[in-house]
Structure formats: structure tokens, C-alpha cells
Design an enzyme around this catalytic site. Structure first.
Site, PDB file in Angstrom:
ATOM      1  N   SER A  10       0.834  -1.213   0.000  1.00  0.00           N
ATOM      2  CA  SER A  10       0.000   0.000   0.000  1.00  0.00           C
ATOM      3  C   SER A  10       0.865   1.259   0.000  1.00  0.00           C
ATOM      4  O   SER A  10       0.678   2.161  -0.827  1.00  0.00           O
ATOM      5  CB  SER A  10      -0.893   0.010   1.232  1.00  0.00           C
ATOM      6  OG  SER A  10      -1.644  -1.165   1.298  1.00  0.00           O
ATOM      7  N   GLY A  12       4.332   1.573  -0.395  1.00  0.00           N
ATOM      8  CA  GLY A  12       5.337   1.619  -1.457  1.00  0.00           C
ATOM      9  C   GLY A  12       4.726   2.066  -2.782  1.00  0.00           C
ATOM     10  O   GLY A  12       5.284   2.920  -3.489  1.00  0.00           O
ATOM     11  N   ALA A 127      -3.563   4.394   2.867  1.00  0.00           N
ATOM     12  CA  ALA A 127      -3.422   3.816   1.529  1.00  0.00           C
ATOM     13  C   ALA A 127      -3.841   2.364   1.575  1.00  0.00           C
ATOM     14  O   ALA A 127      -3.628   1.682   2.576  1.00  0.00           O
ATOM     15  CB  ALA A 127      -1.974   3.922   1.067  1.00  0.00           C
ATOM     16  N   LYS A 183       2.701   7.801  17.719  1.00  0.00           N
ATOM     17  CA  LYS A 183       1.986   6.862  16.856  1.00  0.00           C
ATOM     18  C   LYS A 183       1.947   5.469  17.496  1.00  0.00           C
ATOM     19  O   LYS A 183       0.956   4.744  17.383  1.00  0.00           O
ATOM     20  CB  LYS A 183       2.655   6.808  15.483  1.00  0.00           C
ATOM     21  CG  LYS A 183       1.767   6.174  14.458  1.00  0.00           C
ATOM     22  CD  LYS A 183       2.072   6.578  13.058  1.00  0.00           C
ATOM     23  CE  LYS A 183       1.015   6.002  12.131  1.00  0.00           C
ATOM     24  NZ  LYS A 183       1.459   5.954  10.754  1.00  0.00           N
ATOM     25  N   ASN A 187      -1.186   2.825  18.097  1.00  0.00           N
ATOM     26  CA  ASN A 187      -1.160   1.455  17.584  1.00  0.00           C
ATOM     27  C   ASN A 187      -1.185   0.428  18.723  1.00  0.00           C
ATOM     28  O   ASN A 187      -1.805  -0.624  18.580  1.00  0.00           O
ATOM     29  CB  ASN A 187       0.057   1.231  16.686  1.00  0.00           C
ATOM     30  CG  ASN A 187      -0.030   2.005  15.376  1.00  0.00           C
ATOM     31  OD1 ASN A 187       0.911   2.655  14.949  1.00  0.00           O
ATOM     32  ND2 ASN A 187      -1.174   1.969  14.712  1.00  0.00           N
ATOM     33  N   ASN A 201     -12.301  -0.286  14.507  1.00  0.00           N
ATOM     34  CA  ASN A 201     -11.654   0.606  15.481  1.00  0.00           C
ATOM     35  C   ASN A 201     -12.649   1.300  16.420  1.00  0.00           C
ATOM     36  O   ASN A 201     -12.365   1.531  17.592  1.00  0.00           O
ATOM     37  CB  ASN A 201     -10.834   1.675  14.758  1.00  0.00           C
ATOM     38  CG  ASN A 201      -9.663   1.078  14.005  1.00  0.00           C
ATOM     39  OD1 ASN A 201      -9.393  -0.105  14.110  1.00  0.00           O
ATOM     40  ND2 ASN A 201      -8.952   1.891  13.230  1.00  0.00           N
TER      41      ASN A 201
END
Ligand SMILES: NC(=O)C1=CN([C@@H]2O[C@H](COP(=O)(O)OP(=O)(O)OC[C@H]3O[C@@H](n4cnc5c(N)ncnc54)[C@H](OP(=O)(O)O)[C@@H]3O)[C@@H](O)[C@H]2O)C=CC1
Ligand SMILES: CC(C)(CO)C(=O)C(=O)O
Length: 298
Positions: A10, A12, A127, A183, A187, A201
Site C-alpha cells: 500500500s 510503497g 493507503a 503513533k 497502535n 476501530n
């Protein structure tokens, strides 16, 4: 600039598509089918539901033939990082910098010891790869990158200027480790719970029991990373709300029987602290899921 992007998932594919407008890009992949698809069809980018998709020509190669480039960007997930590091050590130009964009923090300790210039980045783009050469840009954001070694600041700033566009911002950050920590809190609190309980989520907010567990995970993570709890817990909840209909990357990995990034998220927290019972439970829970997934494929 001549850029080598390692891993065309996604992120890359997303980076390659945007960079291909102004730079020469080579995507390094591990499967022949993906190499052929990218070479034949280019990278197809869907950047919103309202604009027609665009296609970008880039080069594609297998990682085994990693060549010289001005800048390398590593876009594989943490479980695949060891193989890529070995290939970088063997084949990449040692004078040229490497940017690491992984979530989590276990990679920071490893790359800090490399005998070359390394940068780290945090992305808040969303992405989603839909096939080997097509990616949907699900959420626009920026890439914020920083140095591990202070003396490499100017080099990175110059490179970011060359990459930056209004459409796809590349920004300098003078404390990237702090960005990675913030971040990591998100996570560590959201990903393992959503994967273990197989929920979106938003359930972290609407199910009071999951909310209690997420708060416990957030507290332990903040304690280990020496971050203030209240502000970070607010942030975790705002991300869970903003992404309430999303399925976390860890839930998706577990559903597909792929290795997750648990070792660089909860595993990293456990490696730095001792009294982390919530984190220990979710870490072992995800490991157990990975193990049973593997057995069913054997
Ligand atoms: N997706 C997102 O919105 C965001 C992701 N991130 C972080 O970015 C990183 C990458 O995520 P993402 O792009 O989603 O991951 P993906 O799983 O979509 O992509 C990883 C890619 O790496 C490839 N790969 C694995 N091993 C090798 C190898 N040895 N040689 C070449 N290619 C290899 C995989 O190939 P194959 O297809 O063959 O398996 C796959 O295409 C992760 O750390 C993630 O946490 C950060 C912010 C947002
Ligand atoms: C922010 C969040 C939790 C969004 O799903 C994420 O980063 C992930 O799934 O890895």
C-alpha cells in the site's frame, strides 16, 4: 532524483506513484507476477472517488538485483525487515541514505547501528493496495521525516525539498522519535484489541469493556515511553473515532494469516518495561493467533 523503493504494498505503491511525476523510481518487489504487472501496466493511483484514476510509469525489479540509487525508501512491514536489511548491506550503495517508514519502534534500535545514513519517517496518509499495481489513496496527509544523527540534518532537509510538492507534502521534523512514540501509543492501544476481538476501530469507544482495556494499554505504553497519559488517551480516542469504520492493519494481517507488526508495537513496549500486564496479555494473544493461523496453513 533516482529513488529505489523497497516493498510495493500500500505505502510503497503510493509513494512510487506520487514520486514518479518528478523522479526516476524503481520498485523492488519479491514476486515475478508483481514485477510484470508494474512494468506492463504502471502504477494505477485512485486518489479520490471523484477524479479519474491516473497511471504512472516506474521501473520494477526483484530485490535480489538491488542496484545503486540516490535514495532508498524501505516500505516493507516489520516482520520482513530483516531480509531487506541484509540485502541493503550486501548490495546498496553505502554512501546513499535509506529512509525507513515502518510503524512501531523496534526498527529504530536496529537501524541506529547501521554503518550508513538512515532517516525515519512517520506517515499519516491512508493507503490501500487493491492489486499488485493499483493503490487507493484513502486518506491524504503528509510524510514527516527526521534524522537519527544530528549531523545529517542538512542532507535530509535538501532531499525533502526535492521530494516535496503541494499535492504530496514531505516535511522535516526535528524529533522524529517523539512522533514515532505518539503513533506507537495509538497502535499499541487500538491494533491488538481490534485484532483479538475482531472488531472495527470504533468499538474501542462504544464497548465499555474494550474501552477499559484500551485505556489500560494506553497507560502502560505512556509509562514506558515517558509520555503524559491524559493527552495521549484523548488522542487515541480521537483516532479511534476518526477511523471508527476502519479495520486496523493488525486485524487485517491476522484475518489473512499474515505475520503482524505485534513485535514492533506491544513487543517493543514489553522489551522496555516490566509491569505491563495488559500489554503482555495482548502480545501473547496475538502471538497465539499467529501460531494457530500458521498451523491451519501447514
Ligand atoms: N497502509 C497504511 O495506510 C500505512 C502503513 N504504514 C506502515 O508502513 C509499512 C508498510 O505498510 P503497508 O504498505 O501497508 O504494507 P503492505 O503489507 O501493504 O506492503 C508490504 C510490501 O512489502 C513487500 N515485501 C515483503 N518482503 C519483501 C522483500 N523481501 N522484498 C521486496 N518486497 C517485500 C510485500 O510483498 P508481497 O506483496 O509479495 O507480500 C508487500 O508488497 C508498515 O510498517 C505499516 O505499519 C504507516 C502508515 C499508514
Ligand atoms: C490508526 C490505525 C489504528 C488506523 O486503523 C492504524 O494505524 C493501523 O490500523 O495500523
Amino acid at each position: 532524483m533516482d529513488i529505489g523503493i523497497i516493498g510495493a504494498g500500500s505505502i510503497g505503491l503510493l509513494l512510487a506513484a506520487y514520486l514518479a511525476k518528478d523522479h526516476q523510481v524503481t520498485c523492488y518487489v519479491r514476486r515475478d507476477e508483481q514485477k510484470d504487472q508494474i512494468l506492463r501496466k504502471g502504477i494505477v493511483l485512485h486518489d479520490s472517488q471523484h477524479t479519474p484514476h491516473k497511471s504512472f510509469r516506474v521501473n520494477a525489479e526483484k530485490l535480489e538485483v538491488l542496484d545503486r540509487h540516490d535514495f532508498y525508501m524501505v516500505c516493507v512491514k516489520y516482520p520482513q525487515l530483516a531480509d531487506v536489511l541484509q540485502m541493503l548491506e550486501e548490495k546498496a550503495d553505502t554512501q546513499k541514505p535509506v529512509l525507513f517508514i515502518q510503524n512501531g519502534m523496534a526498527h529504530v534500535d536496529v537501524i541506529s547501528c547501521m554503518q550508513r545514513t538512515v532517516f525515519v519517517a512517520v506517515l499519516d496518509h491512508g493507503a490501500k493496495r487493491i492489486n499488485d499495481h493499483t493503490v487507493i489513496h484513502t486518506g491524504k496527509g503528509s510524510v514527516q521525516a527526521g534524522v537519527i544523527e544530528k549531523r545529517e540534518e542538512t542532507l535530509l532537509q535538501d532531499m525533502l525539498k526535492a521530494l516535496h510538492t503541494h499535492e504530496f507534502p514531505w516535511l522535516y521534523h526535528d524529533d522524529p522519535v517523539n512522533l514515532l512514540k505518539q503513533k506507537l501509543v495509538v497502535n499499541a492501544a487500538i491494533n491488538p484489541l481490534t485484532a483479538l476481538f475482531d472488531v472495527q476501530n470504533g468499538e474501542i469507544l462504544t464497548n465499555p469493556y474494550l474501552n477499559h482495556l484500551a485505556k489500560g494499554l494506553c497507560e502502560e505504553t505512556c509509562q514506558v515511553l515517558e509520555l503524559e497519559f491524559g493527552q495521549n488517551w484523548e488522542y487515541v480516542q480521537s483516532v479511534a473515532d476518526r477511523t471508527k469504520l476502519n479495520s486496523s492493519s493488525m486485524r487485517e494481517d491476522i484475518r489473512r494469516g499474515k505475520p503482524s507488526e505485534i513485535d514492533t508495537i506491544s513487543g517493543y513496549i514489553l522489551s522496555k518495561g516490566s509491569q505491563n500486564s495488559y500489554t503482555s496479555f495482548v502480545y501473547n494473544g496475538i502471538k497465539a493467533k499467529e501460531r494457530s493461523g500458521r498451523e491451519s496453513f501447514d
